[in-house]
Motif scaffolding. Structure first.
Motif, PDB file in Angstrom:
ATOM      1  N   ARG A 253       0.802  -1.224   0.000  1.00 19.47           N
ATOM      2  CA  ARG A 253       0.000   0.000   0.000  1.00 19.47           C
ATOM      3  C   ARG A 253       0.836   1.277   0.000  1.00 19.47           C
ATOM      4  O   ARG A 253       0.351   2.342  -0.383  1.00 19.47           O
ATOM      5  CB  ARG A 253      -0.964   0.002   1.193  1.00 19.47           C
ATOM      6  CG  ARG A 253      -2.102  -0.994   1.036  1.00 19.47           C
ATOM      7  CD  ARG A 253      -2.986  -0.692  -0.168  1.00 19.47           C
ATOM      8  NE  ARG A 253      -4.030  -1.714  -0.351  1.00 19.47           N
ATOM      9  CZ  ARG A 253      -4.167  -2.447  -1.425  1.00 19.47           C
ATOM     10  NH1 ARG A 253      -3.336  -2.294  -2.443  1.00 19.47           N
ATOM     11  NH2 ARG A 253      -5.133  -3.344  -1.524  1.00 19.47           N
ATOM     12  N   SER A 392      -5.206 -10.445  -8.151  1.00 20.21           N
ATOM     13  CA  SER A 392      -5.595  -9.334  -9.021  1.00 20.21           C
ATOM     14  C   SER A 392      -6.453  -9.864 -10.160  1.00 20.21           C
ATOM     15  O   SER A 392      -6.443 -11.061 -10.459  1.00 20.21           O
ATOM     16  CB  SER A 392      -4.359  -8.615  -9.573  1.00 20.21           C
ATOM     17  OG  SER A 392      -3.553  -9.502 -10.336  1.00 20.21           O
ATOM     18  N   ASP A 418      -6.962  -7.739  -4.463  1.00 18.80           N
ATOM     19  CA  ASP A 418      -6.038  -6.717  -3.971  1.00 18.80           C
ATOM     20  C   ASP A 418      -5.866  -5.613  -5.007  1.00 18.80           C
ATOM     21  O   ASP A 418      -5.733  -4.439  -4.652  1.00 18.80           O
ATOM     22  CB  ASP A 418      -4.678  -7.349  -3.657  1.00 18.80           C
ATOM     23  CG  ASP A 418      -4.750  -8.358  -2.524  1.00 18.80           C
ATOM     24  OD1 ASP A 418      -5.248  -7.992  -1.442  1.00 18.80           O
ATOM     25  OD2 ASP A 418      -4.326  -9.513  -2.722  1.00 18.80           O
ATOM     26  N   TYR A 419      -5.879  -6.007  -6.298  1.00 15.40           N
ATOM     27  CA  TYR A 419      -5.708  -5.037  -7.378  1.00 15.40           C
ATOM     28  C   TYR A 419      -6.620  -5.384  -8.550  1.00 15.40           C
ATOM     29  O   TYR A 419      -6.931  -6.548  -8.796  1.00 15.40           O
ATOM     30  CB  TYR A 419      -4.253  -5.012  -7.870  1.00 15.40           C
ATOM     31  CG  TYR A 419      -3.285  -4.438  -6.865  1.00 15.40           C
ATOM     32  CD1 TYR A 419      -3.237  -3.069  -6.621  1.00 15.40           C
ATOM     33  CD2 TYR A 419      -2.430  -5.270  -6.145  1.00 15.40           C
ATOM     34  CE1 TYR A 419      -2.356  -2.538  -5.687  1.00 15.40           C
ATOM     35  CE2 TYR A 419      -1.544  -4.749  -5.213  1.00 15.40           C
ATOM     36  CZ  TYR A 419      -1.515  -3.378  -4.985  1.00 15.40           C
ATOM     37  OH  TYR A 419      -0.651  -2.861  -4.058  1.00 15.40           O
ATOM     38  N   LYS A 461      -6.606   0.480  -5.405  1.00 16.83           N
ATOM     39  CA  LYS A 461      -6.679  -0.871  -5.977  1.00 16.83           C
ATOM     40  C   LYS A 461      -6.608  -0.860  -7.499  1.00 16.83           C
ATOM     41  O   LYS A 461      -6.323  -1.896  -8.104  1.00 16.83           O
ATOM     42  CB  LYS A 461      -7.984  -1.560  -5.556  1.00 16.83           C
ATOM     43  CG  LYS A 461      -8.020  -2.046  -4.120  1.00 16.83           C
ATOM     44  CD  LYS A 461      -9.231  -2.945  -3.889  1.00 16.83           C
ATOM     45  CE  LYS A 461      -9.200  -3.554  -2.495  1.00 16.83           C
ATOM     46  NZ  LYS A 461     -10.279  -4.552  -2.305  1.00 16.83           N
ATOM     47  N   VAL A 463      -5.251  -0.277 -11.138  1.00 19.62           N
ATOM     48  CA  VAL A 463      -3.950  -0.210 -11.811  1.00 19.62           C
ATOM     49  C   VAL A 463      -4.196   0.100 -13.283  1.00 19.62           C
ATOM     50  O   VAL A 463      -5.010  -0.556 -13.940  1.00 19.62           O
ATOM     51  CB  VAL A 463      -3.186  -1.543 -11.646  1.00 19.62           C
ATOM     52  CG1 VAL A 463      -1.902  -1.540 -12.463  1.00 19.62           C
ATOM     53  CG2 VAL A 463      -2.877  -1.794 -10.166  1.00 19.62           C
ATOM     54  N   GLY A 548      -3.175   2.654  -7.926  1.00 16.82           N
ATOM     55  CA  GLY A 548      -2.283   1.686  -7.296  1.00 16.82           C
ATOM     56  C   GLY A 548      -1.028   1.408  -8.089  1.00 16.82           C
ATOM     57  O   GLY A 548      -0.085   0.815  -7.566  1.00 16.82           O
TER      58      GLY A 548
END
Length: 571
Positions: A253, A392, A418-419, A461, A463, A548
């Motif tokens: 993070r 992800s 998470d992403y 989160k 990208v 992120g």
């Protein structure tokens, strides 16, 4: 003669007096009817029901089963009021529960089930009562921090959920009254639901009309009482369950993701020829592919590649694809057992080869499989999180395309990863009917903003996907305008072409990219170029929205200049 006149006048006065008396009596009756409170009693509509369930003072229409530690709540109620993603597996007696830390499955008729992919035993299991599935209230309390109060007299069950804010009070009868009247509506003319003695515990649900509070007693009765007959007793907030942080929370993070996908087709690249890839901290090879409706997974993992990446302090997040086959996807996602088997296999492969994360890339999916994809991700996440694997998922820009966009519920998927990598490219794709940029900067920004604003995906989160390729567009005709074709080329190939043909690009304000066109035989070629200028703008876009990080497609299409620009994501 005079006496007769006086007698008639006396009778007239008597009549007036009588009329006035009647008016006064009517006024008294009216005043009494208007001012005196209603002393009649009534009962709530649910009073004849067995174990009715109420939430925030309102009847839900559902009833509980069992009592005390054996209390059971209807699955339909739990889905509506607690978590819509507690579900019955299609065609079975199995109920699946998913949280940020756990995935559980319980089947009717047995105390055996699973917890995070392992066999487990439970004190209670799900039951079918009158054709409807019920789940243990005790288990819900453990997993979701729900709370409930049962009243032995009325049978009412008052359900509270994690995060509920409760204002408390107690009854204070007016003057010398022995009871405060709980009325059906906010008026003294409304019938009484319950006489409340001094100190009767109340849940206050708000001020309905001036001077009246909407309250609920332990018996479950919800009604109205004058605000001066309620003494505030503070507030209660039911706690949220605090889950253990994921490795992404602990280690990622405070830094940006700079991922590049490694497109692995027939064979893996030679690690000795990959270079340092400065700034890249994650490589994501396309190693895993679902190849059958039974959920078989083929693996192209290269141990040498993993060793190379880890020596350079880069994490390896293996990609799992659905072969872009919608029928295989439907079959694999259709049941809990097939999803669980797939998850078990992918986790086994990831652990066996020392991978650090899993990247899900499902494309060309039927819209009907939207909910099953969410279920798959919710079941994958806690099991991967438990082992320290980063999870992800790749998503396309939002569009009306059924098979490539609509099946993605980005809002819900964000809770189970998470992403989320938004593949902000192919604005104009291989078979596009007109030439154009692979990813113009304004278009890329819109893709980001729509997901942030419409789906409320946390910026930390999200990208940004970045293309390291462009397309050489060919329009038939010396001046163009004819049939359009294209081919994708990497960054180095474009620079070689510019040098070979001595072409000088010009900056295109509309796309935020350098642009060049040239004639070749009887056609016009057009190129919107990915170079240091466009890549720098994309990194600035990621910074502007506090994303992120960035993810580039793909490593083999980039250039040494690209890595130098992209590493500025860390500044």
């Amino acid at each position: 003669m005079a006496r007769r006149i006086r007698r008639r006048g006396g009778r007239k006065k008597a009549g007036v007096f009588t009329l006035m008396l009647l008016i006064l009596m009517a006024a008294g009756v009216w005043w009494t009817l208007q001012k005196l409170p209603n002393s009649s009693y009534t009962e709530p509509d649910w009073r004849g029901l067995k174990q009715p369930i109420l939430v925030q003072g309102e009847l839900t229409g559902y009833s509980a089963s069992g009592q005390g530690s054996s209390l059971m709540l209807p699955l339909a109620l739990v889905q509506e009021y607690v978590d819509p993603y507690i579900y019955e597996d299609e065609g079975s007696e199995t109920v699946v529960f998913t949280t940020a830390s756990e995935v559980l499955s319980l089947s009717a008729g047995t105390l055996k089930g699973t917890r995070n992919g392992k066999e487990a035993s439970f004190e209670q299991t799900v039951e079918r009562v009158d054709g409807k599935l019920y789940v243990p209230a005790k288990l819900l309390k453990e997993l979701y921090y729900t709370a409930y109060y049962e009243h032995s007299g009325t049978g009412a069950v008052l359900l509270s959920r994690a995060g509920d804010h409760l204002e408390l009070g107690e009854a204070v009868p007016a003057g010398k009254q022995s009871f405060a009247a709980l009325r059906q509506s906010p008026s003294i003319k409304s019938p009484i639901l319950q006489d409340m003695p001094p100190g009767e515990r109340l849940r206050i649900w708000g001020e309905e009309e001036q001077g009246w509070l909407k309250v609920q007693t332990d018996q479950g009765y919800t009604g109205y009482v004058p605000s001066d007959q309620v003494k505030p007793k503070g507030n209660k907030i039911y706690p949220q369950r605090i889950h253990e942080p994921s490795r992404a929370d602990l280690e990622w993070r405070d830094r940006s993701v700079n991922l590049t996908w490694e497109a692995v087709y027939s064979r893996n690249p030679d690690p000795d020829k990959l270079g340092q890839l400065p700034g890249v901290n994650v490589v994501s090879p396309t190693w895993f592919e679902i190849t059958s409706e039974a959920g078989d997974v083929t693996s192209k993992v290269s141990p040498d590649y993993v060793t190379w990446a880890h020596k350079l302090d880069k994490e390896v997040w293996g990609v799992l694809t659905n072969s872009f086959n919608p029928d295989i996807t439907t079959a694999v996602l259709s049941t809990y057992d097939t999803r669980a088997a797939l998850i078990t296999e992918v986790i086994r492969l990831s652990r066996a080869h020392g991978l650090d994360g899993i990247n899900i890339d499902f494309e060309n999916v039927y819209t009907k499989d939207k909910q099953n994809l969410i279920a798959f991700m919710r079941e994958l996440y806690p099991r991967a999180k438990e082992l320290g694997l980063i999870v992800s998922i790749d998503v396309t820009p939002k569009s009306s395309s059924e098979m490539w966009s609509v099946f993605l519920d980005r809002r819900e998927l964000a809770h189970a990863v998470d992403y989320m990598m938004v593949m902000s490219y192919d604005e104009h794709w291989a078979a596009s009917p007109e030439a154009g940029s692979v990813s113009s900067l304004p278009w890329a920004e819109r893709t980001v903003r729509r997901i942030l604003e419409e789906d409320e995906v946390p910026a930390s989160k999200l990208v940004l996907g970045i293309p390291l390729y462009t397309r050489i567009w060919t329009e038939e005709g010396v001046e163009g305008g004819g049939k359009v074709t294209s081919k994708a080329v990497g960054m180095e190939a474009v620079q070689s072409l510019l040098k070979e043909k001595a072409l000088t690009p010009v900056y295109d304000e509309l796309t935020g990219q350098n642009y060049v066109q040239y004639q070749e035989e009887q056609s016009l070629n057009k190129i919107w170029i990915e170079d240091e200028i466009s890549l720098k703008a994309r990194v600035e876009l990621a910074h502007q929205y506090d994303l992120g990080g960035i993810a580039s497609w793909s490593r083999m299409l980039g250039s040494s200049e690209a890595w130098e620009v992209l590493k500025s994501i860390h500044k």
